[in-house]
Design a protein around this motif. Sequence first.
Motif, short mmCIF file in Angstrom:
data_model
loop_
_atom_site.label_atom_id
_atom_site.label_comp_id
_atom_site.label_asym_id
_atom_site.label_seq_id
_atom_site.Cartn_x
_atom_site.Cartn_y
_atom_site.Cartn_z
N ALA A 25 0.86 -1.19 0.00
CA ALA A 25 0.00 0.00 0.00
C ALA A 25 0.89 1.24 0.00
O ALA A 25 1.70 1.41 0.90
CB ALA A 25 -0.89 0.01 1.25
N VAL A 26 0.75 2.06 -1.04
CA VAL A 26 1.51 3.30 -1.11
C VAL A 26 0.55 4.45 -0.82
O VAL A 26 -0.43 4.64 -1.57
CB VAL A 26 2.16 3.50 -2.50
CG1 VAL A 26 2.89 4.84 -2.57
CG2 VAL A 26 3.10 2.35 -2.84
N TYR A 27 0.79 5.20 0.25
CA TYR A 27 0.00 6.39 0.54
C TYR A 27 0.66 7.57 -0.13
O TYR A 27 1.85 7.81 0.08
CB TYR A 27 -0.14 6.60 2.05
CG TYR A 27 -1.23 5.74 2.65
CD1 TYR A 27 -1.01 4.39 2.90
CD2 TYR A 27 -2.49 6.28 2.94
CE1 TYR A 27 -2.02 3.59 3.43
CE2 TYR A 27 -3.50 5.48 3.47
CZ TYR A 27 -3.27 4.14 3.71
OH TYR A 27 -4.26 3.35 4.23
N GLY A 28 -0.12 8.31 -0.94
CA GLY A 28 0.41 9.43 -1.70
C GLY A 28 0.61 9.02 -3.15
O GLY A 28 1.36 8.09 -3.45
N GLY A 29 -0.09 9.72 -4.04
CA GLY A 29 0.04 9.45 -5.47
C GLY A 29 0.73 10.61 -6.16
O GLY A 29 0.57 10.84 -7.35
N ALA B 265 -0.01 15.83 5.59
CA ALA B 265 -1.06 14.89 5.21
C ALA B 265 -2.44 15.46 5.52
O ALA B 265 -2.62 16.21 6.48
CB ALA B 265 -0.87 13.59 5.98
N GLN B 266 -3.38 15.09 4.68
CA GLN B 266 -4.76 15.55 4.85
C GLN B 266 -5.65 14.37 5.17
O GLN B 266 -5.37 13.25 4.75
CB GLN B 266 -5.24 16.21 3.55
CG GLN B 266 -4.40 17.40 3.16
CD GLN B 266 -4.69 17.84 1.73
OE1 GLN B 266 -5.18 17.08 0.90
NE2 GLN B 266 -4.40 19.10 1.47
N ALA B 267 -6.75 14.69 5.88
CA ALA B 267 -7.68 13.62 6.24
C ALA B 267 -9.04 13.87 5.63
O ALA B 267 -9.50 15.01 5.59
CB ALA B 267 -7.80 13.53 7.76
N ALA C 277 -0.48 13.09 11.45
CA ALA C 277 -0.17 11.68 11.73
C ALA C 277 -1.10 10.72 10.99
O ALA C 277 -0.99 9.50 11.16
CB ALA C 277 -0.25 11.42 13.23
N VAL C 278 -2.00 11.26 10.17
CA VAL C 278 -3.05 10.38 9.63
C VAL C 278 -2.49 9.26 8.74
O VAL C 278 -2.97 8.13 8.79
CB VAL C 278 -4.15 11.20 8.89
CG1 VAL C 278 -3.64 11.81 7.60
CG2 VAL C 278 -5.35 10.34 8.60
N VAL C 279 -1.46 9.57 7.98
CA VAL C 279 -0.94 8.53 7.07
C VAL C 279 -0.17 7.46 7.85
O VAL C 279 -0.33 6.26 7.59
CB VAL C 279 -0.07 9.17 5.96
CG1 VAL C 279 0.70 8.11 5.19
CG2 VAL C 279 -0.96 9.96 5.01
N LEU C 280 0.62 7.89 8.82
CA LEU C 280 1.36 6.90 9.63
C LEU C 280 0.38 5.96 10.32
O LEU C 280 0.55 4.74 10.33
CB LEU C 280 2.26 7.61 10.64
CG LEU C 280 3.45 8.36 10.03
CD1 LEU C 280 4.16 9.22 11.08
CD2 LEU C 280 4.44 7.38 9.40
#
Length: 377
Positions: A179-183, A254-256, A265-268
Motif C-alpha cells: 500500500a503506497v499512501y500518496g500518489g 497529510a490531509q484527512a 499523523a493520519v498517514v502513519l
Amino acid sequence: MKAVVYKEPFKVAVEEVPDPQLQHPNDVIVRITSSAICGSDLHMYEGRTAAEPGIVFGHENLGIVEEVGAGVTSIQQGDRVVMPFNVACGFCKNCVAGHTGFCLTVNPGFAGGAYGYVAMGPYPGGQAERLRVPFADFNCLKLPPGTEHETDFILLADIFPTGYHGCELAQVSPGESVAVYGGGPVGLMAAYSALLRGASKVFVVDRVPERLEKAERIGATPINFAEGSPVEQIKEQTGGEGTDKGVDAVGYQAQAGAQQREEPAVVLNSLVDTVRATGMLGVPGLYVPSDPGAPDEQAKRGMLLVSVGRLFEKGLRMGTGQCDVKRYNRQLRDLIIDGRATPSFVVSHELPLDEAPKAYEKFDKRVEGYTKVVLHP
Ligand SMILES: NC(=O)c1ccc[n+]([C@@H]2O[C@H](COP(=O)([O-])OP(=O)(O)OC[C@H]3O[C@@H](n4cnc5c(N)ncnc54)[C@H](O)[C@@H]3O)[C@@H](O)[C@H]2O)c1
Ligand SMILES: [Zn+2]
Ligand SMILES: [Zn+2]
C-alpha cells in the motif's frame, strides 16, 4: 544568470543572480538543461519552513559540464551528468557506509546536505542556468551523450531513487502486496518501483484524479481516500488481511477525509492499520522536528500522535529518512538505458524556466494535472 528565487510564502520569481564560480579544485560548473520541481520545494514555497527569501530553489538537476576544477579526475567538459539531490563528500563515515543522505562533511553540525534547500547547507539550487557541484567525481552520475531520455534521467536526481528507497526500507519482495499512501511523484515512483521489484498487488492512495489515473496506468489499484476510509477499502481487496508492506509518500502535510483537513499523523496511523502483523513500513515522506504552521501545539514541535501500541502489537518494522540517492541512481539509470524502466510517465509538464512562478502555483494546488514539472532553462 537567471534563477528561481524564493520571495515570500506562495511567491517565487525568476531573477538575475550571480553566476556560480569554481570554489574548490573538486568542483565543476554544470549548465543546467533540466531541473524539476519537487513536493519538497512546496514545504518551503508554502512558508512552512525557515527558508529565507533569496534562496535559489532546485535540488533535482541535470545538465552539461561546462567548467572543471583542477582536482577533478573522472568528469570532463561536455559530459552529460545528473546529480543526486544530496550533496555528499564520498569519504566520511556515513558516505563510506552508503548513507550519502547523511554526509558529515558538507554541512557542518548536521548530517546531510542538498542544493537549494533550507538548512541543508550553502548550496544554491539548480532551477537556474548554472549550478556548482562540489566533490564532482562523487556527485556527478554520467549519462549517455545527447538528449535521449532527458525526462527519465532527470528523475534520477530524487524521486525515482526516493520511491525505490521507500520500497527498500519496507523490503518489498516478489509476490508481496504493497500500500503506497500518496500518489504524488514520490508515491507514483514508489508504486512503480514496487512493481519493478515484483510486487503482486500495489495500491496507491490519493484523492487527485490525474494522480490516481497515472497509478492505474502503471498497473496499480487506485484508492481515493476522499471516498471513504482507505484502510477499509484496501482491507476489502486483500481478504481482510491488509497488505504485506506499506510506503508513506505523503509526509507531515497529510490531509484527512473529504474536507482535506490537515492531520499530520493520519498517514502513519493509516499505514499501521493497513499493513498486516509483522509487515514493514517505508517512510520517505518528509517529517520535520518543528513546524510553526502545524495544526496543533505538539505537531508544531514535530511530536505526532502515532499509535506505537499498535505498532508493537503488530510487530511492525519501520524505516525512514532522506533517500541516499547515490545508492540507487546508477542501477536505476541502467534500467532506463536498457528500456526496462520509463519513469517519465510521471512528468506532466515541461516548461521554460521563466514559467516557474505559474508552475509552482499550479503544482502547489495540484490542479490541471500538474504532477511533475521539469523546467528547461
Ligand atoms: N525522503 C526523501 O529523501 C524525500 C525525497 C523527495 C521527497 N520527499 C517527500 O516525499 C513526500 C511526497 O513528495 P511528492 O513530490 O510526491 O509530493 P506531493 O505533495 O506532490 O504529493 C503528496 C501527495 O499526497 C497526497 N495526500 C495528502 N494526504 C493524503 C492522505 N491522507 N493519504 C494519501 N495521500 C495523501 C496529496 O494529495 C498529494 O498528491 C513529501 O513529503 C516530500 O517532501 C522525501
Ligand atoms: Zn525532490
Ligand atoms: Zn560524506
